[in-house]
Design a protein around this motif. Structure first.
Motif, PDB file in Angstrom:
ATOM      1  N   ALA A 220       0.831  -1.203   0.000  1.00 43.65           N
ATOM      2  CA  ALA A 220       0.000   0.000   0.000  1.00 43.65           C
ATOM      3  C   ALA A 220       0.866   1.252   0.000  1.00 43.65           C
ATOM      4  O   ALA A 220       0.550   2.254  -0.664  1.00 43.65           O
ATOM      5  N   GLN A 221       1.958   1.209   0.742  1.00 48.16           N
ATOM      6  CA  GLN A 221       2.870   2.354   0.775  1.00 48.16           C
ATOM      7  C   GLN A 221       3.527   2.564  -0.594  1.00 48.16           C
ATOM      8  O   GLN A 221       3.744   3.696  -1.022  1.00 48.16           O
ATOM      9  N   ALA A 222       3.833   1.471  -1.278  1.00 46.00           N
ATOM     10  CA  ALA A 222       4.406   1.581  -2.623  1.00 46.00           C
ATOM     11  C   ALA A 222       3.413   2.221  -3.581  1.00 46.00           C
ATOM     12  O   ALA A 222       3.778   3.068  -4.408  1.00 46.00           O
ATOM     13  N   ALA A 223       2.145   1.834  -3.482  1.00 47.79           N
ATOM     14  CA  ALA A 223       1.118   2.419  -4.348  1.00 47.79           C
ATOM     15  C   ALA A 223       0.940   3.905  -4.053  1.00 47.79           C
ATOM     16  O   ALA A 223       0.739   4.711  -4.966  1.00 47.79           O
ATOM     17  N   ALA A 224       1.031   4.280  -2.782  1.00 45.60           N
ATOM     18  CA  ALA A 224       0.846   5.685  -2.396  1.00 45.60           C
ATOM     19  C   ALA A 224       1.962   6.569  -2.944  1.00 45.60           C
ATOM     20  O   ALA A 224       1.703   7.649  -3.486  1.00 45.60           O
ATOM     21  N   ILE A 225       3.207   6.128  -2.813  1.00 47.74           N
ATOM     22  CA  ILE A 225       4.313   6.959  -3.308  1.00 47.74           C
ATOM     23  C   ILE A 225       4.340   6.927  -4.837  1.00 47.74           C
ATOM     24  O   ILE A 225       4.744   7.913  -5.486  1.00 47.74           O
ATOM     25  N   ALA A 226       3.875   5.840  -5.439  1.00 41.97           N
ATOM     26  CA  ALA A 226       3.764   5.784  -6.905  1.00 41.97           C
ATOM     27  C   ALA A 226       2.776   6.833  -7.403  1.00 41.97           C
ATOM     28  O   ALA A 226       2.975   7.438  -8.463  1.00 41.97           O
ATOM     29  N   ASP A 227       1.724   7.067  -6.646  1.00 43.91           N
ATOM     30  CA  ASP A 227       0.736   8.094  -6.996  1.00 43.91           C
ATOM     31  C   ASP A 227       1.398   9.471  -7.031  1.00 43.91           C
ATOM     32  O   ASP A 227       1.184  10.262  -7.961  1.00 43.91           O
ATOM     33  N   ASP A 228       2.209   9.775  -6.026  1.00 49.05           N
ATOM     34  CA  ASP A 228       2.903  11.069  -5.987  1.00 49.05           C
ATOM     35  C   ASP A 228       3.842  11.227  -7.180  1.00 49.05           C
ATOM     36  O   ASP A 228       3.892  12.290  -7.818  1.00 49.05           O
ATOM     37  N   ALA A 230       3.810   9.679 -10.137  1.00 50.68           N
ATOM     38  CA  ALA A 230       3.065   9.799 -11.394  1.00 50.68           C
ATOM     39  C   ALA A 230       2.398  11.158 -11.502  1.00 50.68           C
ATOM     40  O   ALA A 230       2.390  11.778 -12.575  1.00 50.68           O
ATOM     41  N   TYR A 231       1.831  11.632 -10.401  1.00 49.56           N
ATOM     42  CA  TYR A 231       1.134  12.912 -10.408  1.00 49.56           C
ATOM     43  C   TYR A 231       2.081  14.047 -10.789  1.00 49.56           C
ATOM     44  O   TYR A 231       1.778  14.880 -11.656  1.00 49.56           O
ATOM     45  N   ASP A 232       3.227  14.093 -10.134  1.00 50.70           N
ATOM     46  CA  ASP A 232       4.205  15.150 -10.431  1.00 50.70           C
ATOM     47  C   ASP A 232       4.646  15.091 -11.886  1.00 50.70           C
ATOM     48  O   ASP A 232       4.692  16.113 -12.577  1.00 50.70           O
ATOM     49  N   ALA A 233       4.964  13.903 -12.362  1.00 50.81           N
ATOM     50  CA  ALA A 233       5.513  13.759 -13.711  1.00 50.81           C
ATOM     51  C   ALA A 233       4.490  14.109 -14.781  1.00 50.81           C
ATOM     52  O   ALA A 233       4.786  14.849 -15.724  1.00 50.81           O
ATOM     53  N   HIS A 234       3.267  13.589 -14.640  1.00 49.89           N
ATOM     54  CA  HIS A 234       2.324  13.852 -15.730  1.00 49.89           C
ATOM     55  C   HIS A 234       1.754  15.256 -15.680  1.00 49.89           C
ATOM     56  O   HIS A 234       1.372  15.821 -16.714  1.00 49.89           O
ATOM     57  N   ASP A 235       1.700  15.880 -14.494  1.00 50.43           N
ATOM     58  CA  ASP A 235       1.274  17.280 -14.460  1.00 50.43           C
ATOM     59  C   ASP A 235       2.344  18.180 -15.064  1.00 50.43           C
ATOM     60  O   ASP A 235       2.033  19.176 -15.735  1.00 50.43           O
ATOM     61  N   LEU A 236       3.598  17.841 -14.836  1.00 46.45           N
ATOM     62  CA  LEU A 236       4.687  18.562 -15.484  1.00 46.45           C
ATOM     63  C   LEU A 236       4.564  18.411 -17.002  1.00 46.45           C
ATOM     64  O   LEU A 236       4.660  19.396 -17.755  1.00 46.45           O
ATOM     65  N   ASP A 237       4.334  17.201 -17.467  1.00 41.72           N
ATOM     66  CA  ASP A 237       4.182  16.913 -18.892  1.00 41.72           C
ATOM     67  C   ASP A 237       2.983  17.672 -19.476  1.00 41.72           C
ATOM     68  O   ASP A 237       3.095  18.389 -20.478  1.00 41.72           O
TER      69      ASP A 237
END
Length: 417
Positions: A220-228, A230-237
């Protein structure tokens, strides 16, 4: 060279933990030892409990709706900007990569990534903010809690139960992937400190104990940090491609400046589209490698013997190093000022806020306007119960359906593009 050095360091840490290249770690969740489901079902002869959960999520109605729910609602939508669905797939890919490197159960990590946004409203965070405002007198709204409500109550697919009847480990990870929700005495902590837990969490906790006072699994912790990540990268994109800010402006962020300099030094004169992609993919890689290395250091120190040792560690065990956490915060600060608060985005947010607010008021005043299946059982219901039903209905809408419903009920639906 940088990648090979980091890879060697990570391999050395794994050797220190005593695990071979393909061996599942003792602190990972064991699907064979799952705590089971609220409603007993025969086990699948071909799938583990977590694989079965993943499949149920993918086939759910709420999951399909994600393709028409926006991430950041920009005024000039295009085919290449992220939706909740494309974001979810990207989170899933990163979560599986982290789980593989940390020798966790990849299926559980993927399952949690796929389910984490099922409770989001239409129109991104603006929709959530307005829904919370509308529901304030009735317990408020929280998208994470709504995800739990979707998979435990709102999906009506199976003959014998409401919801998807997911395994305990999936529900636990979904509801508290960002950390404990209460202390040992049951008092809310974190962002809920001094208040009450969201409605969906409170009501479900009466049926099944999800151990709200502990940290969740490493998956669950891996999924949570993966969300952060992905969010940063695709919003930058998306922000760069939508021209809400220019590439040169990201030099204000040290983390991004170093990546930009690396790309420009290696590929001088690179066309803008490829330049953006190189920046984004390197951002993801650096963050992922940092999480792996930092998490392995913490695991070596903790020396957990089972999955419950992760829950009782008293801190997050899968996350950024202190330096990367600071860098990631700077990226978020940049995106907040240059994208989320951009005049064009704010203009659309104001319009979609009106749509959600007016839909809620209309259904509350005239519940007969709800579809037949949604107004069943509301005759004589108190205001709180009606509000929860309206909230569930609106939260499940796609952006497109919300606009269509507003046009059906009102004569002056805002033009968003």
């Amino acid at each position: 060279m940088r990648g090979s050095r980091i890879g060697g360091r990570i391999a050395g840490m794994m050797t220190s933990l005593g695990y071979g290249a393909q061996e599942r770690a003792v602190y990972s969740e064991d699907p064979a030892a799952s705590r089971g489901r609220l409603h007993r079902e025969p086990e699948s002869p071909t799938r583990t409990p977590f694989q079965r959960d993943r499949d149920r999520i993918i086939h759910s109605t709420a999951f399909r709706r994600l393709k028409h729910k926006t991430q950041v609602f920009v005024y000039h939508e295009g085919d290449h900007y992220r939706t909740r669905l494309t974001h979810t797939i990207e989170v899933s890919q990163i979560a599986r990569s982290l789980a593989r490197a940390l020798r966790l159960d990849e299926d559980l990590a993927e399952c949690l990534a796929l389910a984490h946004d099922l409770g989001h409203t239409p129109f991104g965070h603006e929709g959530e903010d307005v829904m919370h405002e509308c529901m304030a007198p009735y317990g408020g709204f929280d998208h994470n809690a709504q995800s739990l409500r979707v998979v435990t109550a709102l999906e009506h697919r199976y003959a014998e139960f409401d919801g998807l009847n997911l395994s305990w480990e999936t529900l636990e990870g979904l509801v508290k992937h960002n950390g404990p929700l209460t202390d040992a005495a049951g008092r809310p902590v974190g962002k809920f400190a001094g208040t009450v837990l969201p409605y969906a969490v409170r009501t479900y906790a009466e049926r099944q104990d999800l151990r709200l006072d502990t940290w969740p699994s490493a998956e669950a912790q891996a999924a949570a940090i993966a969300d952060d990540i992905a969010y940063d990268a695709h919003d930058l994109d998306d922000g760069l491609r939508a021209r809400l800010f220019r590439i040169e402006e990201i030099r204000d962020v040290p983390f991004l400046r170093s990546i930009l300099e690396e790309v420009d030094g290696r590929y001088p004169g690179l066309e803008e589209q490829r330049r953006i992609h190189e920046i984004v993919r390197r951002s993801i890689t650096r963050m992922v490698e940092d999480v792996i290395a930092n998490s392995l250091r913490g695991l070596i120190e903790l020396a957990p013997k089972c999955a419950d040792d992760i829950r009782s560690a008293g801190r997050c065990m899968v996350g950024f190093s202190e330096g990367m956490a600071h860098a990631e915060k700077e990226v978020k600060t940049f995106l907040f000022s240059h994208m989320y608060r951009h005049a064009d985005v704010l203009a659309v947010r104001k319009l979609v806020a009106r749509i959600v607010r007016e839909l809620f008021a209309r259904y509350m005043e005239r519940p007969e306007e709800l579809p037949r299946e949604w107004r069943q059982g509301l005759d004589g219901a108190d205001k709180a119960r009606r509000a929860r039903r309206v909230c569930d209905f609106i939260a499940g809408m796609t952006d497109r359906y919300a606009i269509e419903e507003h046009r059906r009920l009102f004569d002056d639906t805002p033009e968003l593009g």
